[in-house]
Design a protein around this motif. Structure first.
Motif, short mmCIF file in Angstrom:
data_model
loop_
_atom_site.label_atom_id
_atom_site.label_comp_id
_atom_site.label_asym_id
_atom_site.label_seq_id
_atom_site.Cartn_x
_atom_site.Cartn_y
_atom_site.Cartn_z
N CYS A 29 0.85 -1.19 0.00
CA CYS A 29 0.00 0.00 0.00
C CYS A 29 0.88 1.24 0.00
O CYS A 29 1.40 1.64 1.04
CB CYS A 29 -0.93 0.00 1.21
N THR A 51 -4.63 3.04 -2.80
CA THR A 51 -4.31 4.09 -1.83
C THR A 51 -5.49 5.00 -1.56
O THR A 51 -5.41 5.85 -0.65
CB THR A 51 -3.12 4.93 -2.31
N ARG A 52 -6.58 4.85 -2.31
CA ARG A 52 -7.79 5.63 -2.05
C ARG A 52 -8.74 4.91 -1.10
O ARG A 52 -9.79 5.44 -0.76
CB ARG A 52 -8.50 5.96 -3.35
N LYS A 94 -10.59 3.64 2.09
CA LYS A 94 -10.80 4.07 3.46
C LYS A 94 -10.54 2.87 4.38
O LYS A 94 -10.26 1.76 3.93
CB LYS A 94 -12.22 4.59 3.65
N ARG A 120 2.97 7.67 5.11
CA ARG A 120 2.11 8.75 4.64
C ARG A 120 2.19 8.86 3.12
O ARG A 120 3.25 8.64 2.54
CB ARG A 120 2.49 10.08 5.29
N LYS A 141 -1.04 13.22 1.86
CA LYS A 141 -1.64 13.75 3.09
C LYS A 141 -2.47 12.71 3.85
O LYS A 141 -3.18 13.05 4.80
CB LYS A 141 -2.50 14.99 2.80
N ILE A 142 -2.38 11.46 3.44
CA ILE A 142 -3.07 10.38 4.15
C ILE A 142 -2.10 9.73 5.13
O ILE A 142 -1.01 9.32 4.74
CB ILE A 142 -3.61 9.31 3.19
N ASN A 143 -2.49 9.64 6.39
CA ASN A 143 -1.69 8.97 7.40
C ASN A 143 -2.12 7.51 7.45
O ASN A 143 -3.10 7.15 8.11
CB ASN A 143 -1.88 9.64 8.77
N PHE A 144 -1.39 6.66 6.74
CA PHE A 144 -1.77 5.26 6.65
C PHE A 144 -1.53 4.51 7.95
O PHE A 144 -2.22 3.51 8.23
CB PHE A 144 -1.03 4.58 5.50
N GLU A 193 -2.07 5.73 10.97
CA GLU A 193 -3.27 5.98 11.78
C GLU A 193 -4.44 5.14 11.28
O GLU A 193 -5.22 4.61 12.07
CB GLU A 193 -3.62 7.47 11.76
N MET A 194 -4.59 5.04 9.96
CA MET A 194 -5.67 4.25 9.40
C MET A 194 -5.53 2.78 9.80
O MET A 194 -6.50 2.15 10.22
CB MET A 194 -5.68 4.38 7.87
#
Length: 540
Positions: A63, A89-90, A92, A113, A116-119, A121-122
């Protein structure tokens, strides 16, 4: 194309590295690797995976955006017989959880990251044990997470740790891998149901890549730019593996941005490129387009005639070819030949791949349609997937007992055996008894001097059942009223094809766009019901 010799990805990589050791293999976001460096990096990561207990047939996920590390990991997993599961990578959090669980993933390689997506944290939200020790109850098979970046939780390891473990691994090289082993598990978009994991073998993908490379005349020494995301099968087969099987240099970017794409193709003197109508329209309509004189010769597109003609005339891609395919067919089914009649190529006619069978079938009667008559495209042969992972019922629905893959796409053939994709069958709508394919309306709208991009869907109508509706992005600096566009359309389209509703928008991003820059028609239609006040009409 010369007779195909079955091979594994590792064998193909070894051949290119032996023949072109010091030539550039990959240039992604300015970072470069020669074929020899790529081979050596792949072996280091492969040994690291073996040190972590990954074996032939295990499922490993990746990812991150397009990067050298993405490619190295994919090739390394293939080299030891592991199956790569690309994660969009899109996605959720819930979508990522579904993908990792449905695919029985044992190891995940993830960037901390991206865009701007913190993977981290996800991932932490769906897998709390990441901060302590894996596995987690939510993902009981996920034993290892390898992080590219600085944010490495206590239950994960960093990429450097993977490499150090590989350096200490004494497992014999090379391990046993078969050409019929699954190479990739590609999750479908899931626009109409839960996503399904398409299983594609080494032979499926490498043979498909070699076939299409010959069709758009890609050879060793060529410079091929493709920003198709690697988590999409067009990014793996038609980009990465097309370059791998030919020894061409592949140029890419972490994500598609039109000026970056133009600047890269110009500065790197790229000879080939690829993309769909959305990507090409974003480049062709960019205000700085003329600042980047390109040296393109060839490439493949998935575009209507109007956009294809612009690509030939304004981007210089005289060897443009049309591509049609789907994940379940590895993905390409047919592609034009670069030296075929230019008008046939622009108009979307393409030749079926060698030794692949295609027939067109009437959806209601099951009759095989003759040349000149449209029908569902069905495919049989070496490019068809092995099936959907852990979904036998879905596999049986998609592939008949005698091997025909039902694509759900509408096509037509000419007398010479060329195939032309018309539209997704589910996208066709009926206006007062007349079938309308969105692409035929979109192609006319793209001729409007003020229109940058158009997307058409069918919306409910109490008298005609459905009517066309259009979403329009205007060219920079232009203004237009919906009624103006409707009036212009009436002069050029049969009445049943004329949009009854027009909405001017700045972008499709918030409405629904896939990572491969395709508009999600189902989401667009749902938005149209709101925008045009038709939610009650849907219920009648």
């Amino acid at each position: 194309m010369t007779a195909w010799k079955k091979q594994t990805l590792a064998e193909s990589l070894a051949a290119s590295a032996d023949a072109r050791a010091q030539d550039e293999a990959l240039v992604i976001s300015g970072k470069r690797l020669t074929w020899a460096e790529l081979r050596d990096n792949v072996r280091e990561v492969a040994q690291g995976l073996r040190a972590l207990g990954i074996q032939r047939g295990d499922h490993v996920a990746v990812c991150m955006g397009n990067s050298l590390e993405w490619v190295i990991f994919f090739y390394a997993a293939a080299s030891i017989g592991a199956v790569t599961v690309p994660v969009n990578t899109r996605f959720k959090a819930d979508e990522m959880l579904y993908c990792l669980k449905q695919a029985d993933v044992k190891l995940l390689f993830i960037t901390d990251r991206f865009l701007k997506i913190n993977f981290i944290e996800m991932l932490r939200g769906i897998c709390p044990a990441l901060d302590h020790q894996l596995p987690d109850a939510a993902l009981p098979l996920l034993a290892t997470v390898v992080v590219l970046g600085h944010d490495v939780p206590a239950g994960a390891i960093g990429f450097a740790d993977l490499l150090s473990k590989g350096a200490a691994c004494e497992a014999l090289w090379p391990p046993a891998v078969s050409v019929d082993d699954v190479l990739l598990m590609q999750f479908t978009s899931g626009t109409t149901s839960y996503p399904k994991g398409v299983m594609l073998s080494h032979d499926n993908m490498l043979r498909n890549a070699a076939c299409v490379a010959a069709r758009f005349n890609l050879k060793a020494g060529d410079r091929y730019y493709s920003a198709r995301p690697f988590y999409h099968v067009a990014g793996t087969t038609l980009s990465l593996l097309a370059a791998l099987t030919t020894g061409a240099s592949l140029f890419s970017s972490s994500s598609f941005e039109p000026e970056e794409a133009l600047a890269t193709m110009w500065s790197e003197e790229c000879t080939h490129t690829s993309g769909n109508d959305t990507m090409f329209l974003m480049m062709l309509n960019h205000p700085k387009f003329e600042q980047y004189p390109l040296k393109l010769r060839n490439g493949w597109v998935s575009c209507g005639p109007e956009v294809s003609r612009r690509v030939v005339e304004r981007m210089g891609m005289k060897g443009l070819v049309q591509a049609y395919g789907l994940s379940e067919a590895s993905p390409n089914v047919c592609m034009s030949r670069y030296d075929d009649d230019i008008e046939k190529r622009i108009d979307g006619w393409a030749h079926i791949l060698d030794d692949v069978e295609v027939r067109l079938v009437d959806a209601e009667t099951g009759a095989v349609m003759p040349p000149g008559k449209s029908g569902e495209i069905q495919v049989r042969g070496w490019s068809v997937m092995q099936g959907y992972y852990n979904m036998p019922e879905q596999t049986a629905k998609a592939i008949s007992a005698d091997g025909w893959l039902h694509t759900g796409d509408l096509g037509i053939m000419d007398e010479d055996g060329r195939l032309k994709f018309l539209t997704r069958i589910k996208d066709v709508f009926r206006v007062g008894g007349e079938n309308v394919a969105p692409a035929e309306v979109e192609d006319v709208l793209h001729k409007h001097p003020k229109i940058k991009q158009a997307q058409v869907i069918g919306v409910p109508d109490p008298r005609l059942v459905e009517v066309p509706a259009a979403y329009i992005i205007l060219r920079e600096g232009e203004t237009a009223m919906p009624q103006e566009i409707i009036a212009w359309s009436r002069e050029r389209l049969a009445n049943f094809r004329v949009p009854r509703y027009v909405q001017i928008v700045d972008s499709f991003e918030k409405i629904g766009m896939t990572g491969s820059s395709k508009i999600q028609k189902n989401k667009l239609r749902a938005q149209a019901l709101i925008d045009f006040g038709l939610e009650d009409a849907r219920k009648t």
